[in-house]
Design a protein around this motif. Sequence first.
Motif, PDB file in Angstrom:
ATOM      1  N   ILE A  12       0.841  -1.211   0.000  1.00  0.00           N
ATOM      2  CA  ILE A  12       0.000   0.000   0.000  1.00  0.00           C
ATOM      3  C   ILE A  12       0.866   1.247   0.000  1.00  0.00           C
ATOM      4  CG2 ILE A  12      -1.564   1.346   1.477  1.00  0.00           C
ATOM      5  CD1 ILE A  12      -2.973  -1.328   2.115  1.00  0.00           C
ATOM      6  N   ALA A  13       1.973   1.202   0.721  1.00  0.00           N
ATOM      7  CA  ALA A  13       2.873   2.360   0.780  1.00  0.00           C
ATOM      8  C   ALA A  13       3.508   2.676  -0.567  1.00  0.00           C
ATOM      9  CB  ALA A  13       3.957   2.118   1.831  1.00  0.00           C
ATOM     10  N   THR A  14       3.532   1.705  -1.482  1.00  0.00           N
ATOM     11  CA  THR A  14       4.129   1.941  -2.798  1.00  0.00           C
ATOM     12  C   THR A  14       3.110   2.451  -3.819  1.00  0.00           C
ATOM     13  OG1 THR A  14       3.756  -0.310  -3.630  1.00  0.00           O
ATOM     14  CG2 THR A  14       5.799   0.086  -2.411  1.00  0.00           C
ATOM     15  N   MET A  15       1.844   2.423  -3.462  1.00  0.00           N
ATOM     16  CA  MET A  15       0.791   2.815  -4.400  1.00  0.00           C
ATOM     17  C   MET A  15       0.658   4.330  -4.473  1.00  0.00           C
ATOM     18  SD  MET A  15      -2.075  -0.005  -3.299  1.00  0.00           S
ATOM     19  CE  MET A  15      -3.223   0.373  -4.621  1.00  0.00           C
ATOM     20  N   GLU A  16       0.195   4.814  -5.597  1.00  0.00           N
ATOM     21  CA  GLU A  16      -0.085   6.239  -5.747  1.00  0.00           C
ATOM     22  C   GLU A  16      -1.328   6.575  -4.930  1.00  0.00           C
ATOM     23  OE1 GLU A  16      -0.496   7.287  -9.845  1.00  0.00           O
ATOM     24  OE2 GLU A  16       1.397   6.358 -10.398  1.00  0.00           O
ATOM     25  N   LEU A  50      -1.132   9.628   6.656  1.00  0.00           N
ATOM     26  CA  LEU A  50       0.301   9.875   6.803  1.00  0.00           C
ATOM     27  C   LEU A  50       0.808  10.773   5.675  1.00  0.00           C
ATOM     28  CD1 LEU A  50       2.938   9.233   8.307  1.00  0.00           C
ATOM     29  CD2 LEU A  50       3.161   7.232   6.840  1.00  0.00           C
ATOM     30  N   ARG A  51       0.383  10.492   4.461  1.00  0.00           N
ATOM     31  CA  ARG A  51       0.792  11.321   3.322  1.00  0.00           C
ATOM     32  C   ARG A  51       0.234  12.731   3.430  1.00  0.00           C
ATOM     33  NH1 ARG A  51       0.292   7.242  -1.873  1.00  0.00           N
ATOM     34  NH2 ARG A  51       1.529   5.572  -0.937  1.00  0.00           N
ATOM     35  N   ARG A  52      -1.003  12.840   3.879  1.00  0.00           N
ATOM     36  CA  ARG A  52      -1.616  14.161   4.026  1.00  0.00           C
ATOM     37  C   ARG A  52      -0.840  14.990   5.049  1.00  0.00           C
ATOM     38  NH1 ARG A  52      -4.420  17.046   7.268  1.00  0.00           N
ATOM     39  NH2 ARG A  52      -4.624  15.429   8.833  1.00  0.00           N
ATOM     40  N   GLN A  53      -0.507  14.376   6.166  1.00  0.00           N
ATOM     41  CA  GLN A  53       0.205  15.097   7.215  1.00  0.00           C
ATOM     42  C   GLN A  53       1.623  15.449   6.800  1.00  0.00           C
ATOM     43  OE1 GLN A  53      -0.324  12.535  10.588  1.00  0.00           O
ATOM     44  NE2 GLN A  53      -2.362  13.344  11.010  1.00  0.00           N
ATOM     45  N   ARG A  54       2.260  14.591   6.062  1.00  0.00           N
ATOM     46  CA  ARG A  54       3.600  14.907   5.556  1.00  0.00           C
ATOM     47  C   ARG A  54       3.551  16.053   4.563  1.00  0.00           C
ATOM     48  NH1 ARG A  54       6.056   9.047   4.125  1.00  0.00           N
ATOM     49  NH2 ARG A  54       6.710   8.458   6.212  1.00  0.00           N
ATOM     50  N   GLY A  55       2.523  16.072   3.732  1.00  0.00           N
ATOM     51  CA  GLY A  55       2.386  17.105   2.710  1.00  0.00           C
ATOM     52  C   GLY A  55       2.131  18.476   3.287  1.00  0.00           C
ATOM     53  N   THR A  56       1.535  18.527   4.476  1.00  0.00           N
ATOM     54  CA  THR A  56       1.229  19.819   5.093  1.00  0.00           C
ATOM     55  C   THR A  56       2.238  20.170   6.173  1.00  0.00           C
ATOM     56  OG1 THR A  56      -0.253  18.772   6.697  1.00  0.00           O
ATOM     57  CG2 THR A  56      -1.241  19.614   4.652  1.00  0.00           C
ATOM     58  N   GLY A  57       3.324  19.384   6.265  1.00  0.00           N
ATOM     59  CA  GLY A  57       4.346  19.681   7.258  1.00  0.00           C
ATOM     60  C   GLY A  57       3.984  19.215   8.649  1.00  0.00           C
ATOM     61  N   GLY A  58       3.015  18.298   8.765  1.00  0.00           N
ATOM     62  CA  GLY A  58       2.619  17.796  10.076  1.00  0.00           C
ATOM     63  C   GLY A  58       3.762  17.044  10.736  1.00  0.00           C
TER      64      GLY A  58
END
Length: 73
Positions: A12-16, A50-58
Amino acid sequence: MGDSIEAIGHHIATMETRQLHQLLKLLPSRSEMASAEMVMGILIYREIELRRQRGTGGNVLPFPGLGTPPIQH
């Protein structure tokens, strides 16, 4: 079973992100407790969040086994 869940989490971590959202649409909106569908949904939601939080600098620690390298001290 734990190895299987970990392998799915790594995949799942490798999926877009687009693919993750499409996969969520294919899963039932309600699934039985501890079913494969429920586990898959949780893994997908965690990865998206996790991706959302990384994208917003969480400042969030990643869930282990979701394709993110362990924190080295």
